[in-house]
Design an enzyme around this catalytic site. Structure first.
Site, PDB file in Angstrom:
ATOM      1  N   ARG A  79      29.767  19.917   3.000  1.00 42.45           N
ATOM      2  CA  ARG A  79      29.934  18.496   3.278  1.00 42.45           C
ATOM      3  C   ARG A  79      28.596  17.757   3.236  1.00 42.45           C
ATOM      4  O   ARG A  79      28.540  16.569   2.949  1.00 42.45           O
ATOM      5  CB  ARG A  79      30.659  18.318   4.619  1.00 42.45           C
ATOM      6  CG  ARG A  79      29.944  18.930   5.781  1.00 42.45           C
ATOM      7  CD  ARG A  79      30.872  19.157   6.976  1.00 42.45           C
ATOM      8  NE  ARG A  79      31.681  20.377   6.834  1.00 42.45           N
ATOM      9  CZ  ARG A  79      32.561  20.788   7.747  1.00 42.45           C
ATOM     10  NH1 ARG A  79      32.775  20.083   8.836  1.00 42.45           N
ATOM     11  NH2 ARG A  79      33.245  21.891   7.538  1.00 42.45           N
ATOM     12  N   ASP A 134      26.159  26.457   8.332  1.00 43.28           N
ATOM     13  CA  ASP A 134      27.122  26.980   7.366  1.00 43.28           C
ATOM     14  C   ASP A 134      28.122  25.906   6.918  1.00 43.28           C
ATOM     15  O   ASP A 134      28.851  26.099   5.970  1.00 43.28           O
ATOM     16  CB  ASP A 134      27.851  28.183   7.980  1.00 43.28           C
ATOM     17  CG  ASP A 134      28.534  29.044   6.937  1.00 43.28           C
ATOM     18  OD1 ASP A 134      28.263  28.812   5.729  1.00 43.28           O
ATOM     19  OD2 ASP A 134      29.315  29.923   7.318  1.00 43.28           O
ATOM     20  N   ASP A 138      31.055  29.854  -4.332  1.00 42.68           N
ATOM     21  CA  ASP A 138      31.023  28.579  -3.618  1.00 42.68           C
ATOM     22  C   ASP A 138      30.656  27.402  -4.532  1.00 42.68           C
ATOM     23  O   ASP A 138      30.506  26.282  -4.070  1.00 42.68           O
ATOM     24  CB  ASP A 138      30.050  28.671  -2.426  1.00 42.68           C
ATOM     25  CG  ASP A 138      30.510  27.845  -1.240  1.00 42.68           C
ATOM     26  OD1 ASP A 138      31.684  27.422  -1.232  1.00 42.68           O
ATOM     27  OD2 ASP A 138      29.696  27.609  -0.329  1.00 42.68           O
ATOM     28  N   LYS A 186      26.196  34.031   7.738  1.00 40.00           N
ATOM     29  CA  LYS A 186      27.540  34.602   7.656  1.00 40.00           C
ATOM     30  C   LYS A 186      27.483  36.107   7.930  1.00 40.00           C
ATOM     31  O   LYS A 186      26.456  36.735   7.683  1.00 40.00           O
ATOM     32  CB  LYS A 186      28.100  34.390   6.244  1.00 40.00           C
ATOM     33  CG  LYS A 186      28.536  32.979   5.936  1.00 40.00           C
ATOM     34  CD  LYS A 186      29.129  32.904   4.540  1.00 40.00           C
ATOM     35  CE  LYS A 186      29.523  31.477   4.196  1.00 40.00           C
ATOM     36  NZ  LYS A 186      30.586  30.929   5.059  1.00 40.00           N
TER      37      LYS A 186
HETATM   38  N1  BES Z   1      31.888  27.968   1.589  1.00 40.31           N
HETATM   39  C1  BES Z   1      32.325  28.031   2.929  1.00 40.31           C
HETATM   40  C2  BES Z   1      33.842  27.992   3.076  1.00 40.31           C
HETATM   41  C3  BES Z   1      34.581  29.246   2.688  1.00 40.31           C
HETATM   42  C4  BES Z   1      34.563  30.357   3.505  1.00 40.31           C
HETATM   43  C5  BES Z   1      35.333  29.287   1.542  1.00 40.31           C
HETATM   44  C6  BES Z   1      35.271  31.484   3.156  1.00 40.31           C
HETATM   45  C7  BES Z   1      36.047  30.400   1.198  1.00 40.31           C
HETATM   46  C8  BES Z   1      36.018  31.505   2.014  1.00 40.31           C
HETATM   47  C9  BES Z   1      31.771  26.834   3.717  1.00 40.31           C
HETATM   48  O1  BES Z   1      30.511  26.435   3.348  1.00 40.31           O
HETATM   49  C10 BES Z   1      31.722  27.256   5.141  1.00 40.31           C
HETATM   50  O2  BES Z   1      30.969  28.126   5.449  1.00 40.31           O
HETATM   51  N2  BES Z   1      32.518  26.618   5.982  1.00 40.31           N
HETATM   52  C11 BES Z   1      32.579  26.958   7.367  1.00 40.31           C
HETATM   53  C12 BES Z   1      32.680  25.675   8.146  1.00 40.31           C
HETATM   54  C13 BES Z   1      32.529  25.865   9.621  1.00 40.31           C
HETATM   55  C14 BES Z   1      31.107  26.313   9.949  1.00 40.31           C
HETATM   56  C15 BES Z   1      32.849  24.576  10.312  1.00 40.31           C
HETATM   57  C16 BES Z   1      33.810  27.830   7.583  1.00 40.31           C
HETATM   58  O3  BES Z   1      34.848  27.572   6.978  1.00 40.31           O
HETATM   59  O4  BES Z   1      33.700  28.777   8.342  1.00 40.31           O
HETATM   60 ZN    ZN Z   2      29.923  26.791   1.457  1.00 35.81          ZN
HETATM   61 MN    MN Z   3      29.006  27.532   4.400  1.00 34.71          MN
END
Ligand code: BES
Ligand code: ZN
Ligand code: MN
Length: 500
Positions: free
Chosen positions: A354, A350, A291, A280
């Site tokens: 899931r 990331d 998270d 990230k």
């Molecule tokens: N924990 C994050 C989702 C998240 C991001 C929650 C920012 C709250 C604020 C999750 O694990 C994640 O990184 N999701 C990605 C998925 C993507 C790679 C398909 C996302 O949302 O960018």
């Molecule tokens: Zn996450």
């Molecule tokens: Mn993630």
């Protein structure tokens, strides 16, 4: 704080502060008018003066008012009467309680407006008041050397009604509200702790501590070795990139009949999500300690449920792991095999939530559940779609969806139903594995739910995406919210038919 209810004449109540509600631009509510009668028209005078108008959450303190025993009167605005709902009393009261906590009142009494008549209204008002007051008084200062606590904190609040028949629903509302508030505080504490303290192991130990507090609650936590034997290849692939071992927390609450099918709650417990090799950006990455808010809300709901001794069987499952970059971490293109046997091509490391949830959801099937709800800070896309106000809700059963929406509405912890379907499922196709772990740029919340749906076909299932609602970002307000503990507890209370 301690909460009580009493049926008595408010003017005779010796209290540090009597909170008196006032609707905007209308003649006084009957209860307030009666009090104003014995108080020599002090409330009417305040309104005439223009210093106070009864706008929502407005406050005015009056001292040494003749005719009442209370040391102070706090006028509290409720806004226009037409727009008033019992739950809204909570928001206004929270403001008052915060102010009293920081000034000289050790205890206070709230004179309930005559607008609250029916049992259901009294119950809802008391419940919302307790939840919102506790929420406002919450502090997280465990990691500060100097705790800034008020010198004379508020200790007790009494709900004052005119008639004796009002006290049973008030008492029930207080009990339910206190349980929800305790569940929220636990969820908030766990979530606000930094990632170096709240590791998967720490979370598992806290869950076990919770289990020791209640006879009907049994908590255990699977180790990586046990998960390996179960074939949880998706979950374990995420924790392989971390020095902290993963745990699968399993909490069983037995309040119902021995053979009654349980409700199963599955909460994402990513104690820190750096993204892994798909790292990230560094701005605000600290917030990824949140998270694990889904997992924390599951433990909070179990606490509320156990405190109320709800007559229901409930299982909480929390897959707990970190997601970090490492020489042994998942790489884009890696293919892993889940407990269900489906192979997954990891195109973005990331999208790890899931991966840990799918194995936990397969494990949930062992309980022959009446319903499964998973709760996860799953997608940034959900924040884009719904902002920080509502949680995303998706699932495979419309009755379950409606039940959850109604519980959220009643609890003031709302969710919004998003669609799923074949078109979206197609986005998850992989040329090399049974499915990919991402579905491309668009409809990220929906494709994430579609991914989970492949592991939940055997039972009624709903998914709450709480990425936008589980915590607040930025300055002074920053911190976990405790959501969706109110929604989940309301859902369970309603399943037990315990709300009037
Ligand atoms: N924990 C994050 C989702 C998240 C991001 C929650 C920012 C709250 C604020 C999750 O694990 C994640 O990184 N999701 C990605 C998925 C993507 C790679 C398909 C996302 O949302 O960018
Ligand atoms: Zn996450
Ligand atoms: Mn993630």
């Amino acid at each position: 704080m301690e909460y009580r209810s009493r049926a008595t004449a408010a003017e005779r109540l010796a209290t540090d502060c009597l909170i008196v509600t006032v609707f905007a631009k209308k003649k006084l509510d009957d209860t307030t008018a009666a009090l104003d009668g014995v108080a020599g028209g002090a409330v009417a005078a305040a309104l005439r003066s223009g210093d106070f108008s009864g706008e929502s959450e407005e406050m005015l303190m009056l001292y040494e008012t003749a005719g009442v025993k209370a040391k102070r009167l706090l006028l509290l605005g409720l806004g226009p009467r037409k727009e008033f709902a019992p739950g809204a009393l909570g928001g206004a009261l929270a403001k008052a309680v915060k102010r009293l906590d920081e000034s000289g009142s050790r205890e206070a009494a709230l004179l309930l407006p005559a607008a609250l008549e029916e049992e259901r209204q009294l119950y809802e008002a008391a419940k919302a008041c307790v939840i919102r007051a506790e929420e406002a008084l919450y502090r997280f200062d465990r990691c500060k050397s100097e705790k800034q606590r008020p010198s004379r904190p508020l200790r007790r609040l009494t709900f004052v009604a005119a008639e004796r028949k009002a006290t049973p629903p008030l008492e029930r509302g207080i009990a339910h509200g206190k349980a929800v508030a305790d569940g929220m505080s636990l969820a908030r504490d766990l979530a606000n702790l930094p990632g170096n303290v709240c590791t998967p192991t720490y979370l598992a130990e806290e869950a076990k501590k919770l289990g020791r507090r209640f006879d009907k609650l049994k908590v255990s936590a699977l180790t990586e070795k046990q998960m390996e034997r179960l074939g949880m290849g998706a979950l374990l692939s995420v924790s392989r990139g971390s020095r902290q071992p993963a745990r699968l927390i399993v909490a069983e609450y037995r309040g119902g009949r021995a053979n009654a099918r349980p409700v199963v709650l599955v909460g994402k417990g990513l104690t820190f999500d750096a993204g892994g090799i798909s790292l990230k950006p560094s701005a605000n990455m600290d917030e990824m300690k949140y998270d694990m808010c889904g997992g924390a809300s599951v433990l909070g709901t179990l606490l509320a449920c156990a405190e109320l001794e709800l007559p229901i069987n409930l299982v909480g499952i929390v897959p707990a792991s970190e997601n970090l970059p490492d020489g042994d971490a998942n790489k884009p293109g890696d293919i892993v095999t889940s407990m269900a046997g489906l192979t997954i091509e990891i195109l973005n490391t990331d999208a790890e939530g899931r991966l840990i949830l799918c194995d936990a959801l397969t494990y949930a099937g062992r309980y022959k559940p009446a319903a499964v709800i998973d709760i996860a800070t799953l997608t940034g896309a959900c924040v884009v779609a719904l902002g920080h106000h509502l949680s995303g809700l998706l699932g495979n059963d419309d009755d379950l969806i409606d039940e959850i929406l109604a519980a959220g509405e009643a609890a003031g912890d709302r969710a919004w139903h998003l669609p799923m379907g074949k078109e979206y499922q197609k986005q998850l196709e992989s040329p090399f594995a049974d499915l990919a772990n991402i579905g491309g740029k668009w409809a990220g919340t929906i494709t994430a739910a579609c991914f989970l749906s492949r592991f939940t076909e055997k039972y009624q299932w709903a998914h709450l995406d709480i990425a936008g609602t589980a915590w607040k970002s930025g300055g002074k307000e920053k911190g976990a919210t405790g959501r969706p503990v109110p929604l989940l507890t309301e859902f369970l209370i309603r399943r037990c038919k315990l709300a009037p």
